[in-house]
Motif scaffolding. Structure first.
Motif, short mmCIF file in Angstrom:
data_model
loop_
_atom_site.label_atom_id
_atom_site.label_comp_id
_atom_site.label_asym_id
_atom_site.label_seq_id
_atom_site.Cartn_x
_atom_site.Cartn_y
_atom_site.Cartn_z
N THR A 187 0.81 -1.23 0.00
CA THR A 187 0.00 0.00 0.00
C THR A 187 0.85 1.28 0.00
O THR A 187 0.43 2.30 -0.55
N ARG A 188 2.05 1.20 0.61
CA ARG A 188 2.86 2.43 0.69
C ARG A 188 3.43 2.81 -0.67
O ARG A 188 3.96 3.89 -0.84
N LEU A 189 3.34 1.89 -1.63
CA LEU A 189 3.86 2.21 -2.97
C LEU A 189 2.75 2.43 -3.99
O LEU A 189 2.98 2.31 -5.19
N ARG A 190 1.54 2.74 -3.48
CA ARG A 190 0.50 3.11 -4.42
C ARG A 190 0.86 4.46 -5.04
O ARG A 190 1.48 5.26 -4.36
N PRO A 191 0.54 4.77 -6.30
CA PRO A 191 -0.36 4.02 -7.17
C PRO A 191 0.30 2.87 -7.93
O PRO A 191 -0.38 2.10 -8.57
N HIS A 192 1.64 2.73 -7.82
CA HIS A 192 2.32 1.70 -8.63
C HIS A 192 1.77 0.31 -8.37
O HIS A 192 1.65 -0.51 -9.25
N THR A 193 1.45 0.06 -7.08
CA THR A 193 1.05 -1.28 -6.71
C THR A 193 -0.45 -1.56 -6.92
O THR A 193 -0.93 -2.62 -6.56
N TYR A 194 -1.18 -0.61 -7.51
CA TYR A 194 -2.58 -0.90 -7.85
C TYR A 194 -2.64 -1.98 -8.94
O TYR A 194 -3.53 -2.80 -8.95
N THR A 195 -1.65 -1.92 -9.84
CA THR A 195 -1.70 -2.87 -10.96
C THR A 195 -0.47 -3.77 -11.01
O THR A 195 -0.44 -4.71 -11.79
N TYR A 196 0.53 -3.46 -10.19
CA TYR A 196 1.78 -4.20 -10.24
C TYR A 196 2.14 -4.65 -8.84
O TYR A 196 2.10 -3.84 -7.91
N PRO A 197 2.52 -5.90 -8.63
CA PRO A 197 2.98 -6.28 -7.29
C PRO A 197 4.31 -5.59 -7.00
O PRO A 197 5.12 -5.40 -7.91
N LYS A 198 4.50 -5.22 -5.73
CA LYS A 198 5.71 -4.47 -5.33
C LYS A 198 6.99 -5.13 -5.84
O LYS A 198 7.86 -4.45 -6.37
N VAL A 199 7.08 -6.45 -5.70
CA VAL A 199 8.35 -7.12 -6.04
C VAL A 199 8.68 -7.12 -7.53
O VAL A 199 9.77 -7.48 -7.92
N LEU A 200 7.72 -6.72 -8.37
CA LEU A 200 8.04 -6.65 -9.80
C LEU A 200 8.45 -5.24 -10.22
O LEU A 200 8.78 -5.01 -11.38
N LEU A 201 8.45 -4.29 -9.28
CA LEU A 201 8.94 -2.95 -9.63
C LEU A 201 10.45 -3.01 -9.81
O LEU A 201 11.15 -3.75 -9.10
N THR A 202 10.93 -2.21 -10.78
CA THR A 202 12.36 -2.25 -11.11
C THR A 202 13.19 -1.44 -10.11
O THR A 202 12.82 -0.34 -9.75
N VAL A 203 14.31 -2.01 -9.69
CA VAL A 203 15.39 -1.23 -9.06
C VAL A 203 16.69 -1.67 -9.70
O VAL A 203 16.92 -2.86 -9.88
N GLY A 204 17.54 -0.71 -10.04
CA GLY A 204 18.77 -1.08 -10.74
C GLY A 204 18.42 -1.70 -12.06
O GLY A 204 17.65 -1.15 -12.84
N ASP A 205 18.93 -2.90 -12.31
CA ASP A 205 18.75 -3.49 -13.63
C ASP A 205 17.68 -4.58 -13.69
O ASP A 205 17.58 -5.28 -14.69
N LYS A 206 16.89 -4.74 -12.63
CA LYS A 206 15.83 -5.77 -12.69
C LYS A 206 14.79 -5.57 -11.60
O LYS A 206 15.01 -4.77 -10.67
N PRO A 207 13.69 -6.33 -11.65
CA PRO A 207 12.70 -6.21 -10.57
C PRO A 207 13.27 -6.66 -9.22
O PRO A 207 14.21 -7.47 -9.18
N ILE A 208 12.69 -6.15 -8.15
CA ILE A 208 13.15 -6.45 -6.78
C ILE A 208 13.31 -7.96 -6.58
O ILE A 208 14.33 -8.43 -6.09
#
Ligand code: UTP
Length: 335
Positions: free
Chosen positions: A17-38
């Motif tokens: 929830t703290r990463l909304r709106p990104h996490t409305y449609t994407y699970p947090k662990v698939l958000l990119t950091v560096g060169d790949k998803p978490i």
């Protein structure tokens, strides 16, 4: 007991929830950091430490996680356990009891460690990673005595130490852990409305079970926008990827996915551009541009651009004479 005997349990069922709106449609662990998803960083680190078996607890948008992991990590033996409702970390781990036997390593799905995970594997004491933090009230907190944990509390209002639990735990006998979780669930006890893993571990400690606190320094949280950007900066510094884009200026460290298109832009430092993203005529620093996002005519810094988002700025046309003064910044004319 070998490293390969351990099963890594990674709970990733939370709603982020703290990463909304990104996490409305994407699970947090698939958000990119560096060169790949978490989750990619976490699974890479686990593999590097010798882990071969992983049990992922999925729930919210879990199918997307399953798709990514099965296509990118075909050599890992991964089992999936569903947590239909995020009732807490303790509940998520309890659900894995029929999927895991033998030694277990629990690693949270929203932290990336810059630490040697193999320190947590092998025979000997059970272990929990800890770190001294300025404000421990947001964390599970441990007290120690003679080199072992003597008490634990989840997000205490008045912490008795500043040693916070930072998301990696190892137990040689998983049955002992599951029995303690079973006791916690049977008691109906929750803290802040959730079945807390720390509360199950407290029961073990109160029974005299010895758990060693292992201090680690490199711990990077991905739970909030500010910490996600900070972790992105760290991952880019650590990996220093070589990114190029002809016709644009790249100020390293920057990661640009091979399938992204960057034209006529200045990118970096500390920018991560995901697969299929497109950036034209823009300046971007200290930002994460997720997959298939599109940015044009923008000057962005400290930004998170979600997957497939479209961000377009403006281009001004001027015909300015000698000694004129033109200010287009937001505060111009405010005084
Ligand atoms: P967090 O509480 O940090 O993650 O849990 P969250 O709930 O997804 O995020 P916020 O607080 O709403 O922003 C730490 C890890 O435990 C998992 C989360 O997915 C995350 O990887 N978790 C938490 C579960 O799998 N199930 C739960 O019931 C709770």
């Amino acid at each position: 007991m070998k490293k390969t005997d351990f099963t890594a349990v990674v709970p990733v069922a939370g709603a982020g929830t703290r990463l909304r709106p990104h996490t409305y449609t994407y699970p947090k662990v698939l958000l990119t950091v560096g060169d790949k998803p978490i989750i990619g960083h976490i699974l890479d680190d686990l593999q590097k430490a010798g882990i071969r078996k992983v049990c992922l607890v999925i729930g919210y948008l879990g199918e997307k996680i399953r798709e990514y992991v099965s296509s990118e990590y075909p050599r890992l033996s991964v089992t999936y356990v569903e947590q239909p409702e995020p009732k807490g970390l303790g509940h998520a781990i309890w659900l894995t009891r029929r999927a895991v036997t033998g030694p277990v390593l629990v690693m949270l799905g929203d932290t990336i460690l810059d630490a040697d995970i193999s320190k947590f594997l092998g025979p000997g004491d059970d272990r929990i990673a800890v770190k001294e933090v300025a404000d421990p009230r947001r964390f599970g907190v441990v007290e120690t005595s003679r080199g072992y944990i003597s008490a634990m509390a989840e997000k205490p209002e008045k912490p008795r130490t500043n040693l916070a639990i930072v998301g990696i735990y190892s137990f040689r006998n998983s049955q002992l852990l599951y029995n303690s979780l079973e006791r916690l669930l049977a008691s109906g006890r929750t803290t802040r409305g959730e079945v807390q893993f720390t509360d199950a571990l407290s029961l073990l400690v109160a029974d005299g079970h010895r758990i060693k606190p292992v201090p680690i320094d490199g711990w990077f949280d991905c739970g909030k926008p500010e910490t996600l950007l900070e972790t992105n900066r760290h991952m880019l510094d650590r990996k220093r990827p070589h990114s190029k884009a002809s016709g644009s200026l790249i100020v390293p460290p920057v990661y640009i996915s091979p399938s992204a298109r960057v034209e006529n832009s200045i990118i970096g430092p500390y920018v991560s551009v995901g697969a299929g993203a497109r950036i034209t005529s823009s300046i971007v620093t200290d930002s994460i541009v997720n997959e298939n996002a599109s940015i044009s005519d923008m000057n962005l810094g400290g930004s998170l651009v979600g997957p497939s988002a479209v961000v377009t700025g403006r281009r001004d046309k001027l015909n300015v004479g000698e000694n004129s003064e033109v200010r287009l910044d937001r505060n111009a004319g405010a005084e």
